[in-house]
Design a protein around this motif. Structure first.
Motif, short mmCIF file in Angstrom:
data_model
loop_
_atom_site.label_atom_id
_atom_site.label_comp_id
_atom_site.label_asym_id
_atom_site.label_seq_id
_atom_site.Cartn_x
_atom_site.Cartn_y
_atom_site.Cartn_z
N LEU A 4 0.88 -1.16 0.00
CA LEU A 4 0.00 0.00 0.00
C LEU A 4 0.92 1.21 0.00
O LEU A 4 1.69 1.40 0.94
CB LEU A 4 -0.90 0.00 1.24
CG LEU A 4 -1.83 1.21 1.41
CD1 LEU A 4 -2.85 1.24 0.28
CD2 LEU A 4 -2.52 1.15 2.74
N ALA A 5 0.89 1.99 -1.08
CA ALA A 5 1.79 3.13 -1.24
C ALA A 5 3.24 2.69 -1.12
O ALA A 5 4.07 3.37 -0.53
CB ALA A 5 1.46 4.22 -0.22
N GLY A 6 3.55 1.50 -1.63
CA GLY A 6 4.92 1.00 -1.63
C GLY A 6 5.36 0.37 -0.32
O GLY A 6 6.49 -0.08 -0.19
N LEU A 7 4.47 0.31 0.68
CA LEU A 7 4.83 -0.27 1.98
C LEU A 7 4.20 -1.65 2.12
O LEU A 7 3.02 -1.83 1.82
CB LEU A 7 4.35 0.62 3.12
CG LEU A 7 4.96 2.02 3.16
CD1 LEU A 7 4.25 2.86 4.20
CD2 LEU A 7 6.44 1.95 3.45
N PRO A 8 4.98 -2.64 2.57
CA PRO A 8 4.43 -3.99 2.72
C PRO A 8 3.33 -4.03 3.78
O PRO A 8 3.41 -3.39 4.81
CB PRO A 8 5.63 -4.83 3.16
CG PRO A 8 6.71 -3.88 3.49
CD PRO A 8 6.37 -2.54 2.95
N LEU A 9 2.29 -4.80 3.48
CA LEU A 9 1.13 -4.85 4.37
C LEU A 9 1.24 -5.90 5.47
O LEU A 9 0.67 -5.73 6.54
CB LEU A 9 -0.13 -5.13 3.55
CG LEU A 9 -0.71 -3.96 2.78
CD1 LEU A 9 -1.93 -4.40 2.01
CD2 LEU A 9 -1.06 -2.84 3.71
N MET A 10 1.92 -7.00 5.25
CA MET A 10 1.87 -8.09 6.23
C MET A 10 2.31 -7.68 7.64
O MET A 10 1.57 -7.90 8.58
CB MET A 10 2.70 -9.28 5.71
CG MET A 10 2.60 -10.49 6.59
SD MET A 10 0.88 -10.95 6.86
CE MET A 10 1.05 -12.05 8.21
N LEU A 63 1.09 2.13 12.22
CA LEU A 63 1.04 3.37 11.45
C LEU A 63 2.38 3.67 10.78
O LEU A 63 2.42 4.20 9.67
CB LEU A 63 0.64 4.54 12.35
CG LEU A 63 -0.78 4.49 12.92
CD1 LEU A 63 -1.00 5.62 13.90
CD2 LEU A 63 -1.81 4.50 11.81
N HIS A 64 3.46 3.32 11.45
CA HIS A 64 4.80 3.59 10.94
C HIS A 64 5.18 2.65 9.80
O HIS A 64 5.80 3.07 8.83
CB HIS A 64 5.81 3.50 12.08
CG HIS A 64 7.22 3.72 11.68
ND1 HIS A 64 8.26 3.03 12.24
CD2 HIS A 64 7.79 4.54 10.76
CE1 HIS A 64 9.39 3.42 11.70
NE2 HIS A 64 9.15 4.33 10.80
N GLY A 65 4.82 1.38 9.91
CA GLY A 65 5.22 0.40 8.90
C GLY A 65 6.73 0.32 8.81
O GLY A 65 7.31 0.65 7.78
N PRO A 66 7.40 -0.13 9.88
CA PRO A 66 8.85 -0.03 9.95
C PRO A 66 9.59 -0.95 8.97
O PRO A 66 9.05 -1.96 8.53
CB PRO A 66 9.15 -0.48 11.39
CG PRO A 66 8.04 -1.41 11.72
CD PRO A 66 6.84 -0.83 11.02
#
Length: 173
Positions: A4-10, A63-66
């Motif tokens: 999502l917007a280039g960030l992995p969801l898992m 929220l950060h999606g580290p």
């Protein structure tokens, strides 16, 4: 891998799951307090504080999606906090299984202790336990609230380690 917007969801979904689990546990604790009239003892209140800290950490991580380093930091923090909660819950379960003649006397409430004593002394008194901490009112499948709390702290700690490993594997070691 889905993004999502280039960030992995898992990992983000895992952190969100941890947040929702903690929120549900706090919600159930409030239900027991206000609708089933199960007043929390000082150890119960300490465990609630640990769940709130876990809930906040899971939310920030979701929220950060580290990345790799962030997953390591969040996973480590989450595991340490869950382990601290498990230690408090273990003490609580131990108090509930003491013979009647070994149960400590009831003491003042947590709010009173925090007002009258320094924080370290108040925590020492809380962890020593009191008679009200040894009461086991509500049970499900043979486990008291403290027993279920211990189970959930262990599961949340395992989730933290899984998310740590997943985040590190996703971005390479």
């Amino acid at each position: 891998m889905r993004t999502l917007a280039g960030l992995p969801l898992m990992p983000r979904l895992g952190y969100a799951l941890g947040f929702l689990t903690c929120a549900g546990l706090i919600g159930f604790a409030l239900y027991l307090q206000y609708y089933e009239y199960q007043d929390p003892c000082p150890l119960c209140l300490l465990q609630r504080i640990v769940y709130i800290v876990l809930m906040a950490l899971f939310l920030v991580a979701a929220l950060h999606g580290p990345g790799r380093v962030g997953a390591t930091v969040y996973g480590g923090l989450l595991f340490v906090v869950a382990a601290a909660g498990a230690a408090v819950a273990t003490r609580h379960v131990w108090l509930q299984h003491l013979p009647k003649d070994r149960v400590p006397e009831c003491g003042p409430g947590l709010e009173f202790m925090l007002r009258k004593f320094p924080l370290t002394q108040a925590l020492e008194k809380v962890l020593a336990g009191s008679g009200e901490c040894a009461e086991a009112g509500w049970t499900l499948l043979g486990l008291t609230i403290a027993g279920w709390s211990l189970v959930w702290f262990i599961l949340l700690g395992a989730l933290a380690l899984y998310l740590l490993r997943l985040g590190r594997a996703q971005y390479g070691q």
